[in-house]
Design an enzyme around this catalytic site. Structure first.
Site, PDB file in Angstrom:
ATOM      1  N   ASP A  69       0.836  -1.213   0.000  1.00 14.99           N
ATOM      2  CA  ASP A  69       0.000   0.000   0.000  1.00 14.99           C
ATOM      3  C   ASP A  69       0.862   1.250   0.000  1.00 14.99           C
ATOM      4  O   ASP A  69       1.800   1.355   0.794  1.00 14.99           O
ATOM      5  CB  ASP A  69      -0.832   0.020   1.295  1.00 14.99           C
ATOM      6  CG  ASP A  69      -2.304   0.150   1.049  1.00 14.99           C
ATOM      7  OD1 ASP A  69      -2.703   0.440  -0.090  1.00 14.99           O
ATOM      8  OD2 ASP A  69      -3.062  -0.054   2.019  1.00 14.99           O
TER       9      ASP A  69
ATOM     10  N   LYS B 159      -0.661  -0.357  -4.249  1.00 17.10           N
ATOM     11  CA  LYS B 159      -2.090   0.003  -4.239  1.00 17.10           C
ATOM     12  C   LYS B 159      -2.197   1.458  -3.819  1.00 17.10           C
ATOM     13  O   LYS B 159      -1.433   1.916  -2.965  1.00 17.10           O
ATOM     14  CB  LYS B 159      -2.873  -0.886  -3.267  1.00 17.10           C
ATOM     15  CG  LYS B 159      -4.344  -0.470  -3.137  1.00 17.10           C
ATOM     16  CD  LYS B 159      -5.179  -1.494  -2.408  1.00 17.10           C
ATOM     17  CE  LYS B 159      -5.156  -1.373  -0.915  1.00 17.10           C
ATOM     18  NZ  LYS B 159      -5.588  -0.084  -0.364  1.00 17.10           N
TER      19      LYS B 159
ATOM     20  N   GLU C 175     -14.402  -1.018  -1.464  1.00 17.97           N
ATOM     21  CA  GLU C 175     -14.618  -1.101  -0.010  1.00 17.97           C
ATOM     22  C   GLU C 175     -15.948  -0.449   0.347  1.00 17.97           C
ATOM     23  O   GLU C 175     -16.187   0.730   0.047  1.00 17.97           O
ATOM     24  CB  GLU C 175     -13.459  -0.417   0.743  1.00 17.97           C
ATOM     25  CG  GLU C 175     -13.649  -0.480   2.262  1.00 17.97           C
ATOM     26  CD  GLU C 175     -12.377  -0.280   3.070  1.00 17.97           C
ATOM     27  OE1 GLU C 175     -11.278  -0.199   2.500  1.00 17.97           O
ATOM     28  OE2 GLU C 175     -12.508  -0.214   4.317  1.00 17.97           O
TER      29      GLU C 175
HETATM   30  O1  KIV Z   1      -4.961  -1.275   4.184  1.00 20.07           O
HETATM   31  C1  KIV Z   1      -5.691  -2.267   3.990  1.00 20.07           C
HETATM   32  O2  KIV Z   1      -5.589  -3.293   4.677  1.00 20.07           O
HETATM   33  C2  KIV Z   1      -6.681  -2.174   2.925  1.00 20.07           C
HETATM   34  C3  KIV Z   1      -7.704  -3.267   2.813  1.00 20.07           C
HETATM   35  C4  KIV Z   1      -8.660  -3.213   3.920  1.00 20.07           C
HETATM   36  C5  KIV Z   1      -8.356  -3.259   1.491  1.00 20.07           C
HETATM   37  O3  KIV Z   1      -6.659  -1.251   2.178  1.00 20.07           O
END
Ligand code: KIV
Length: 285
Positions: free
Chosen positions: A87, A117, A186
């Site tokens: 992320d 992401k 989400e």
């Molecule tokens: O940071 C995370 O774990 C997420 C998921 C909940 C999709 O973005």
């Protein structure tokens, strides 16, 4: 038994086309990555939920890129097969395209993950396209986007009125056009998530968006019952691991206090003559 080959990005596309659902789970460390891999979960997200379930913050906002890299590296050491997405945390891709490219590159180069992401709709599509152009796969994330919690005011379902449903469809299509390889939905109303899954060529990965998405993502600590500060409605509690851990830990403490643990077999013995010799040397001085 033949070793399964590592999951590759195009497997996700193939699974969507075949209608095979895609299980995704978050991970933040070496040990859990090993367990997840052994369980055969093909896609792992090192999510910025790290900030809440591992670091104890009340949102994902305080998570830094350095913290993400640190945890992505640990997960990469534990996984052998899963496709790993890291992320991009709060504000690490919004200031400029150059900043987004530098930070996406750091997650891959220093962390070692396979893709990144980022959260947001049409406004991040040009940034997403630039990252994809450099050869870095990007997973998109729309609906409730936790990095914008202060704009939402609280956790809420996105796309319930016609205007916001239309906006979500436009966002999803723009992100697909920009080159996203998958998209997290989400807390999107189920019929809208179904429609998006139908309209998009890329896999939709739901969380709180119903059973019609191409895949589902859950937070490791939620699924296993390790984190209970906040339990969203969409959480599946497969275990109450925190409770089992509490029991094991209090048994351990009790056994230490009662001198039941450790036993001799948990340590190493020694020839008493050697010890006596050593002590003689000490006492002689
Ligand atoms: O940071 C995370 O774990 C997420 C998921 C909940 C999709 O973005």
């Amino acid at each position: 038994m033949a070793k399964l080959r590592p999951v590759a990005i195009d497997d996700l596309q193939v699974w969507k086309q075949r209608g095979e659902r895609i299980p995704v789970i978050t991970a933040y460390d070496y040990t859990s990555a090993q367990i997840i891999d052994a369980a055969g979960i093909p896609v792992v997200l090192v999510g910025d939920t790290l900030g809440m379930v591992v670091l104890g913050h009340d949102s994902t906002i305080p998570v830094t890129l350095d913290a993400m890299i640190h945890h992505v590296r640990a997960v990469m050491r534990g996984r052998s097969r899963a496709f790993v997405v890291g992320d991009l945390p709060f504000m690490s891709y919004r200031i400029s395209r150059a900043q987004a490219l530098t930070n996406a590159a750091r997650l891959l180069q220093e962390g070692g993950c396979h893709a990144v992401k980022l959260e947001g709709g049409r406004e991040v599509a040009p940034t997403l396209a630039r990252i994809v152009d450099t050869g870095i796969p990007v997973m998109a994330h729309i609906g409730f986007t936790p990095q914008s919690i202060h704009r939402f005011g609280r956790r809420r379902v996105a796309g319930k009125c016609a205007e916001s449903a239309e906006a979500l469809v436009r966002d999803a299509l723009a992100l697909e056009r920009a080159g996203a390889f998958a998209i997290v939905l989400e807390c999107v109303p189920i019929p809208l998530a179904d429609e998006l899954t139908h309209r998009l060529g890329i896999p939709t990965i739901g969380i709180g968006s119903g059973p019609g998405c191409d895949g589902e993502v859950q937070v490791f600590h939620d699924l296993l019952g390790l984190y209970s500060d906040f339990v969203p409605r969409h959480t599946k509690r497969a275990l109450d691991l925190a409770d089992r851990m509490r029991t094991a830990l209090s048994t351990y403490a009790d056994e230490v206090r009662r001198r039941v643990f450790p036993e001799d077999r948990h340590g190493t013995s020694m020839d008493p003559e050697i010890l006596a010799l050593a002590l003689e040397q000490i006492d002689a001085r």
